[in-house]
Design a protein around this motif. Structure first.
Motif, PDB file in Angstrom:
ATOM      1  N   VAL A   4      14.175   0.515  34.771  1.00 11.79           N
ATOM      2  CA  VAL A   4      15.476   1.047  34.395  1.00 11.79           C
ATOM      3  C   VAL A   4      16.264   0.101  33.580  1.00 11.79           C
ATOM      4  N   SER A  21      18.855  -9.437  31.392  1.00 15.37           N
ATOM      5  CA  SER A  21      19.371  -8.572  32.449  1.00 15.37           C
ATOM      6  C   SER A  21      20.205  -9.351  33.455  1.00 15.37           C
ATOM      7  N   HIS A  25      23.315  -8.026  30.590  1.00 10.71           N
ATOM      8  CA  HIS A  25      22.910  -7.043  29.582  1.00 10.71           C
ATOM      9  C   HIS A  25      22.077  -5.948  30.242  1.00 10.71           C
ATOM     10  N   THR A  26      22.237  -4.727  29.757  1.00 17.64           N
ATOM     11  CA  THR A  26      21.407  -3.631  30.244  1.00 17.64           C
ATOM     12  C   THR A  26      20.053  -3.708  29.554  1.00 17.64           C
ATOM     13  N   VAL A  27      19.003  -3.748  30.342  1.00 15.69           N
ATOM     14  CA  VAL A  27      17.643  -3.840  29.809  1.00 15.69           C
ATOM     15  C   VAL A  27      16.830  -2.700  30.403  1.00 15.69           C
ATOM     16  N   VAL A  28      16.189  -1.940  29.524  1.00 11.70           N
ATOM     17  CA  VAL A  28      15.273  -0.883  29.930  1.00 11.70           C
ATOM     18  C   VAL A  28      13.931  -1.201  29.294  1.00 11.70           C
ATOM     19  N   PHE A  66      15.686  -6.143  37.488  1.00 14.12           N
ATOM     20  CA  PHE A  66      15.293  -4.730  37.455  1.00 14.12           C
ATOM     21  C   PHE A  66      15.378  -4.142  38.860  1.00 14.12           C
ATOM     22  N   ILE A 136      26.040  -1.555  41.962  1.00 11.38           N
ATOM     23  CA  ILE A 136      25.535  -1.800  40.609  1.00 11.38           C
ATOM     24  C   ILE A 136      25.766  -0.565  39.745  1.00 11.38           C
ATOM     25  N   MET A 137      25.490   0.616  40.293  1.00  8.97           N
ATOM     26  CA  MET A 137      25.663   1.859  39.538  1.00  8.97           C
ATOM     27  C   MET A 137      27.132   2.087  39.191  1.00  8.97           C
ATOM     28  N   TYR A 140      28.173   0.055  36.263  1.00 10.07           N
ATOM     29  CA  TYR A 140      27.688   0.566  34.983  1.00 10.07           C
ATOM     30  C   TYR A 140      28.122   1.998  34.701  1.00 10.07           C
TER      31      TYR A 140
END
Length: 154
Positions: A4, A21, A25-28, A66, A136-137, A140
């Motif tokens: 995710v 991450s 930073h958002t990492v997918v 992650f 966490i959710m 974001y």
């Protein structure tokens, strides 16, 4: 296992993805692995090839980078299915825990007259997300209403 982009993790990218991450930073990304847990192990091992660190610390970094993993598998009927959505979290004693939130349960494989296979199954919510994942959710941008949809009634 989806962690995710459509990029595959190399040993150089694994460490960079963890660092990005863990610095906000958002990492997918994707990693070829047979489960969410195996995905974290793969990322930890790839990052260790780039920078010397002990395995447990690398695994903790991977789990914290992650926290949500999605395992996708092509079943016998040649359909790609999300088989498992799990979270990984690290407790105060640096112990790593996995919490399966959703899972596809295969109930039956049927061989049709033409020899093809039909997979019969269903998605089941196994557990609620942990308080840690919910925080966490929220951070974001997931709304209270969206979070309520994730809550399994006891």
């Amino acid at each position: 296992m989806e962690m995710v982009s459509k990029s595959y993790l190399s040993l150089f990218e694994a460490y960079a993805a963890i660092e990005a991450s863990n610095s906000g930073h958002t990492v997918v990304s994707t990693a070829h692995a047979g489960s969410v847990k195996a995905g974290h192990k793969r990322i930890a091992n790839l990052s260790r090839k780039k920078y010397a660190t002990d395995y447990h610390s690398a695994l903790i970094d991977a789990c914290e980078a992650f926290p949500l993993g999605v395992f996708i598998h092509t079943t016998e009927d040649n359909v790609r299915r999300i088989m498992n959505i799990s979270e990984c979290y690290v407790d105060g004693n640096d112990e790593i825990h996995y919490n399966t939130i959703w899972q596809y349960q295969v109930q039956e494989n049927i061989v049709k007259e033409d020899g093809s296979i039909q997979v019969i199954g269903k998605y089941v919510q196994v557990n609620n997300p942990s308080d840690n994942l919910i925080e966490i959710m929220k951070l974001y941008g997931v709304t209270k209403q969206e979070l309520q949809l994730l809550h399994k009634e006891a």
